[in-house]
Design an enzyme around this catalytic site. Structure first.
Site, short mmCIF file in Angstrom:
data_model
loop_
_atom_site.label_atom_id
_atom_site.label_comp_id
_atom_site.label_asym_id
_atom_site.label_seq_id
_atom_site.Cartn_x
_atom_site.Cartn_y
_atom_site.Cartn_z
N SER A 197 -13.14 -32.26 -91.81
CA SER A 197 -14.17 -33.25 -91.50
C SER A 197 -14.93 -32.92 -90.22
CB SER A 197 -13.58 -34.67 -91.38
OG SER A 197 -12.91 -35.00 -92.57
N ARG A 198 -15.05 -31.65 -89.94
CA ARG A 198 -15.79 -31.17 -88.76
C ARG A 198 -15.17 -31.63 -87.43
NH1 ARG A 198 -17.22 -28.40 -92.45
NH2 ARG A 198 -19.32 -28.14 -93.23
#
Ligand SMILES: Cc1cc2nc3c(=O)[nH]c(=O)nc-3n(C[C@H](O)[C@H](O)[C@H](O)COP(=O)(O)O)c2cc1C
Length: 226
Positions: A197-198
């Site tokens: 999710s970065r």
């Protein structure tokens, strides 16, 4: 543009508790991990490829890929033509940034610092380790200058081959005085580890003292937001 393919960066991440007090051992470990990954899976063909950014006299940045052919307590290093674009840039502004990037491993290391020419003995030793063709190529290429044709370059190669014929070892082709290494005295090193999710891990060694990359007393570690 192709339709966007989004990868989830499912890397191992990086935890403060796993970091040595000085950054050299971790750089060495990550480079070795990339070399091992290439041996096992073949998807990191140039584990030493490093992007190097310099800035010219008009403030224009230039970036290109070279090979990190040296790593020591004094910093990462590479070899090139001292009269190339990057060489001329560094002559007037030795500030430099560089990045090793290993996408299949969701890892990167960024270096920020000042470039110094390597001692000539070190450049000499490296040059002597290169094969004959690469040594001749260093002489034949006025790196970064315009070339009228490919044939012009090949003629230059042929004339140096006549001057220093191939004896099978490359011995006899001397180090050009316009060719050698730079080592980057780092003020900052960032270890980037891709996560889901970065929400990546970014742990940065910031210089606090005059020591080298192996000196535990010269660095503090800072986490940065992804
Ligand atoms: C994978 C790879 C490795 C390279 N290694 C080197 C190198 O070690 N030294 C070098 O001078 N150029 C190397 N090059 C070429 C540079 O990217 C660049 O074209 C050249 O150094 C001239 O750059 P400049 O005009 O900005 O000075 C490499 C290119 C690639 C793609």
């Amino acid at each position: 543009m192709q339709p966007i393919k989004r990868w989830d960066y499912a890397g191992e991440g990086l935890d403060e508790h796993d970091l040595p007090a000085a950054p050299l051992a971790l750089v060495e470990q990550w480079v070795q991990d990339a070399v091992d990954r290439q041996a096992a899976k073949g998807d990191v063909p140039e584990p030493d490829a490093i992007s190097v950014a310099t800035v010219d006299d008009a403030g224009q940045p230039h970036v290109r890929t070279v090979l990190m052919r040296y790593l020591g307590p004094d910093g990462p290093g590479f070899y090139t033509n001292y009269t190339s674009r990057k060489g001329l840039d560094l002559e007037i502004n030795p500030n430099i940034a560089a990045a090793l990037t290993w996408p299949p491993m969701f890892r990167a290391i960024r270096f920020v610092g000042v470039a110094h020419k390597m001692p000539v003995e070190r450049s000499e030793a490296y040059f002597r380790s290169r094969p004959y063709g690469s040594r001749i190529g260093a002489w034949a290429s006025h790196q970064s200058q315009p070339a009228a044709t490919r044939a012009q370059l090949e003629e230059a190669v042929a004339s140096y081959e006549r001057k220093w014929p191939d004896t099978g070892s490359g011995e006899g082709v001397p180090l050009p005085d316009f060719w050698g290494g730079y080592v980057v005295r780092c003020d900052e090193l960032e270890f980037w580890a891709g996560r889901s999710s970065r929400l990546h891990d970014r742990l940065v060694y910031v210089r606090t003292g005059d020591g080298d990359l192996a000196d535990a007393g010269s660095w503090r570690i800072e986490r940065r937001q992804p």
